[in-house]
Structures are given as structure tokens and as C-alpha cells.
Design an enzyme around this catalytic site. Sequence first.
Site, PDB file in Angstrom:
ATOM      1  N   GLU A   1       8.890   3.805  14.297  1.00  0.00           N
ATOM      2  CA  GLU A   1       9.636   4.171  13.099  1.00  0.00           C
ATOM      3  C   GLU A   1       9.602   5.682  12.917  1.00  0.00           C
ATOM      4  O   GLU A   1       8.673   6.352  13.358  1.00  0.00           O
ATOM      5  CB  GLU A   1       9.050   3.463  11.876  1.00  0.00           C
TER       6      GLU A   1
ATOM      7  N   GLU B   1       4.843  -3.197  12.604  1.00  0.00           N
ATOM      8  CA  GLU B   1       3.758  -2.224  12.430  1.00  0.00           C
ATOM      9  C   GLU B   1       2.620  -2.987  11.790  1.00  0.00           C
ATOM     10  O   GLU B   1       2.663  -3.310  10.603  1.00  0.00           O
ATOM     11  CB  GLU B   1       4.242  -1.056  11.565  1.00  0.00           C
TER      12      GLU B   1
ATOM     13  N   ASN C   1       0.804  -1.225   0.000  1.00  0.00           N
ATOM     14  CA  ASN C   1       0.000   0.000   0.000  1.00  0.00           C
ATOM     15  C   ASN C   1       0.838   1.276   0.000  1.00  0.00           C
ATOM     16  O   ASN C   1       0.373   2.319  -0.462  1.00  0.00           O
ATOM     17  CB  ASN C   1      -1.011  -0.003   1.153  1.00  0.00           C
TER      18      ASN C   1
ATOM     19  N   CYS D   1      -3.170   1.530   6.913  1.00  0.00           N
ATOM     20  CA  CYS D   1      -3.380   0.949   8.235  1.00  0.00           C
ATOM     21  C   CYS D   1      -3.838   1.977   9.250  1.00  0.00           C
ATOM     22  O   CYS D   1      -4.347   1.613  10.314  1.00  0.00           O
ATOM     23  CB  CYS D   1      -2.103   0.265   8.714  1.00  0.00           C
TER      24      CYS D   1
END
Length: 522
Positions: free
Chosen positions: A502, A296, A196, A330
Site C-alpha cells: 500500500e 496487511e 487502531n 501492527c
Amino acid sequence: MIRAAVSTPYLRACLNTTRQTTKRFAMSNNPVRTFVAEATIPKLKDSSLFRHAAYVNSEWITSDKTFSVYDPATGKEIGKLPEMGGEDTTKAIQAASEAFKSWSQTTGKQRHDLLKKWYDLTMANTEDLATILTWENGKTYAEAKGEIAYGASFFEWFAEEAVRSYGNVIPSHIPSQRFITIKQPVGVVGVITPWNFPNAMITRKVGAALAAGCTVVIKPGAETPYSALALCELAERAGIPKGVINVVTTHEKVAEVGKELCTNPIVKKISFTGSTGVGKMLMAQSSGTMKKISMELGGNAPFIVFDDADVDAAVEGVLACKFRGTGQTCVCANRIYVQKGIYALFASKLAEKVGKFRVGHGFNADTTHGPLINDKAVEKVKRHIDDAVSKGGELLVGGKHVGGNFIEPAVVANMTQEMAIAGEETFGPVAGLFEFSTEEEVLEYANKTEFGLASYFYSRDIGRIWRVAEKLEAGMVGANSPILSSCYTPFGGIKESGVGREGSMYGMDDYLNIKYINMGGI
């Protein structure tokens, strides 16, 4: 309308939605305007960025055994890439291990300079990189260009962080001893990324890894590998040494490649973005060699609109947060809770805006939203819409499957906790509106999930802003702000949405080991 927060190309692309006037609430079967899926693919200025080969030890690897990559908008083949497996992955790991011997000994300034060159080359080739991204992913060209700039920002940020990997001197309680800590790169890193964000998910991980002095083996999403390979071409031009960056391509042997990365003792860390189910499997596989882990994972983000909110700003927030990437991120809002006093007004305004969206190929100038990535994604979105309607939900706008991987962005009112959207991440362009009465009630609903990646809410009550921000169970909270991502801020979740962070000043931590040194005899 949100204005002041628009500070980056990525954010501007996300907020570039149609502004229209408000009509009434009852808008069932009002169609989203749809355009054809066909489009003219822009010709690359630099065709050498479009590589039909994997990349290992600075060599472009081809194979007789290949898999096809398709344009999700048309279903037409883009190209073929090598179908690689466990043995190929082992070779890539060995190349990264050999390169680590010298790369880990470079200075922070040397790594800074190379990452900065990589950043400059990425920005100079934005249009070509965006063309490749739109072609294989489907998102609009404007949004793709925003992702390239966003992705490149991690190279720039971590170039600057490479020279700031500080240790400490710890006051000693023993006169003849001195205590110090230093930070050292963990080693070879296995990087597994989704489709994505085929550019930015790689740059966010690889920028941190290289800045820390690690080398990487990347397994990009099988649907979108060309963006990763284009980055490798630019890395080579930047002068990043042989074996520091490696890309293994695969479609049928994803599990085999992932297992090799997780179980090979040479690999010291795994960084993964994807579903919670796969993340748990990778963690289990990595446990045998006690690797460092960054995950993640999935989300089920609530978006809360209190009755004291700026309704127009909240509507614009949903447009940016829920529908970017055609709902395939997400951190997209998945459950939209609107307080009772403004529910009808909010629903009608949102439905009217969504009704002006234009669905089509990402290269069409009038397109606001591209296709879903594949037919499985379409089926899940259809299932969620059908489930909601069958249980009393009112489809205010959109929701029609218009062919191929295209489905109209939808708004569904009268949502209840028994509907699938309440518990499952849709990963598509469906805004389900839940009504609530009190702050306590909505916090219970918002936190009633195993996920804890992102949460959003709109309010103009300063006390409420503090209370709700603190009580929402998520790693990231947007208070009157629909976009959370930037290279400057930490990205990550809690609960079953993952571990680690991150980006930001914390982004290199998981790629470094802290070594304590006790100097005696002083």
C-alpha cells in the site's frame, strides 16, 4: 536524539515523547505518573461531520437496530449507529457496481481533481477529525492530528498517481502486429479496516482505489466508525459521485458483512488490514470468486540495538516505535534485542524515559499515552507482563493496571525466548528487553517468527547495516529509523504478515488489471 528525520506531522507526533536524564538500572516498581480518565470533549466546529448513520449510495442510512460506540477512556457511550448485515451489504455492493460504470470511465485528471479537493477539505477540518478520532480511539489529540495529516497525504499522493497509470508498447516480433498493454480498474472493492488507525487505514486504501477508477464498500472497525463517516461527509462535499464510496456499519454482524464482501461475485478485490487469523479466513472466502487480495496482517517486529549504536538515538527510537498509539500498531516494536555490552545502560535510560510518561484521557493536555481500546486488550497486556515476571523477567517501570482500559507503559528486563512476548504480538505498551551476544544470534532470534511485517535495528557500522537490512525477514526495515510509514513508501509484509503493498508508486497496482492487446493486420 533523533532530529533530522522529523518531516511530517505524524512523525513529529510519534516522536513527541518526554526527554529526561538517565538514572540507574534497578528501578522496579517505579510508577508511571497517571492522570484521571475524565476530560472535556472539545466541541466540534462543524457538528455535521459527526454522523450517526451509515452511508450508502450517497444516502445517510439509519435503522431501528443499532449498536453503541464507546469512549475507551471513560466507557461512556459516544453514540449509536445502524447494525447492518448481509442484505445491507449487498445493497451497498450494488450501488458501488452501478457507480463503477461511470466512475471507471472518468479520466485520471478528473479523479485527480476530486481527490485533491477531498485532501484540501480533510486538511481544513483537521481539528474536528482529530477530535472524533481521539474520542472513539483514545490516542492523544496530538497524535490524532498527526494521523489526520498522514491520512490526508494518501489523497494527495494518489491524486497525483491517478494521471500516471501508464501502459506499454512491447516490441513485436511479427511485422504485421503491434503489442500494447493498458491498465484498467478491477471493479468494486471491499475495504475492511481496523480500529487502531480509523482515518489513515481507510485513506490509504480508498485513495488508491478511487485513483485507479474503482468504487468501494467500506466496513470500518466497529470500535471506531465515526472517523470513516466523517470522511464520507467530506467526500460528498468534494463532489465525489453517488455510489463511489459506501460505508456499512456493524458490530454484531461483522462476520456476515465480511462474508458477503468476500463471496459476492460483483466485488473484484478485497483489501484488509487486521489479524492474520481473520485474513486467512477472508482469503479462503474470497477464493471461490478468485478476487484480487491485499492483506496487511499481524506483526511481531524485532528492534535490535547493537553495541556500536548511538544509544540515546536508539532509546528515542524505541519510545517512538514501541509506544505510539499506546503500543497498538501492527509495526510497533514487539521484541527489543540489546547487545550485551550496552544492555544495562540502554535498559536504565529507557526505563527512566518511560517512567516520565503520563497516562490519561487523550484530550488531557499532559497525557502522553491514552487507554487501550477495550478490556480484552488490557487482559492480554497484563497476561504478557505476568508471564514475563513469573519466568524471571524484571519489571523496571510501569505495568500497573490503573483502572478501566488504562495500563502503565512498562519496561521488562531479563526477557527469554520462553516468554509469551517472544512469540506473540502484545499490541500494548510493554517493552520487553532481550539480551544477545552476536549478530548471527540476534538474526536467528529476529527471524524466528511466522510474521514478517517490520523490523528495526540501530548500528553505526555501514557493513553491518547492509548485512542486517538484507538478512532481516520483513517487508519493511528501519535502519536507525523508528518510523516507516509515509505515502511515498511501500507498506506491507512477507510470510504470514500479508500480501501486497500500500502507498507509494506501487500502491495502485492491486487495484488495476493489466490488459494485453494484440493489434494485427497492420
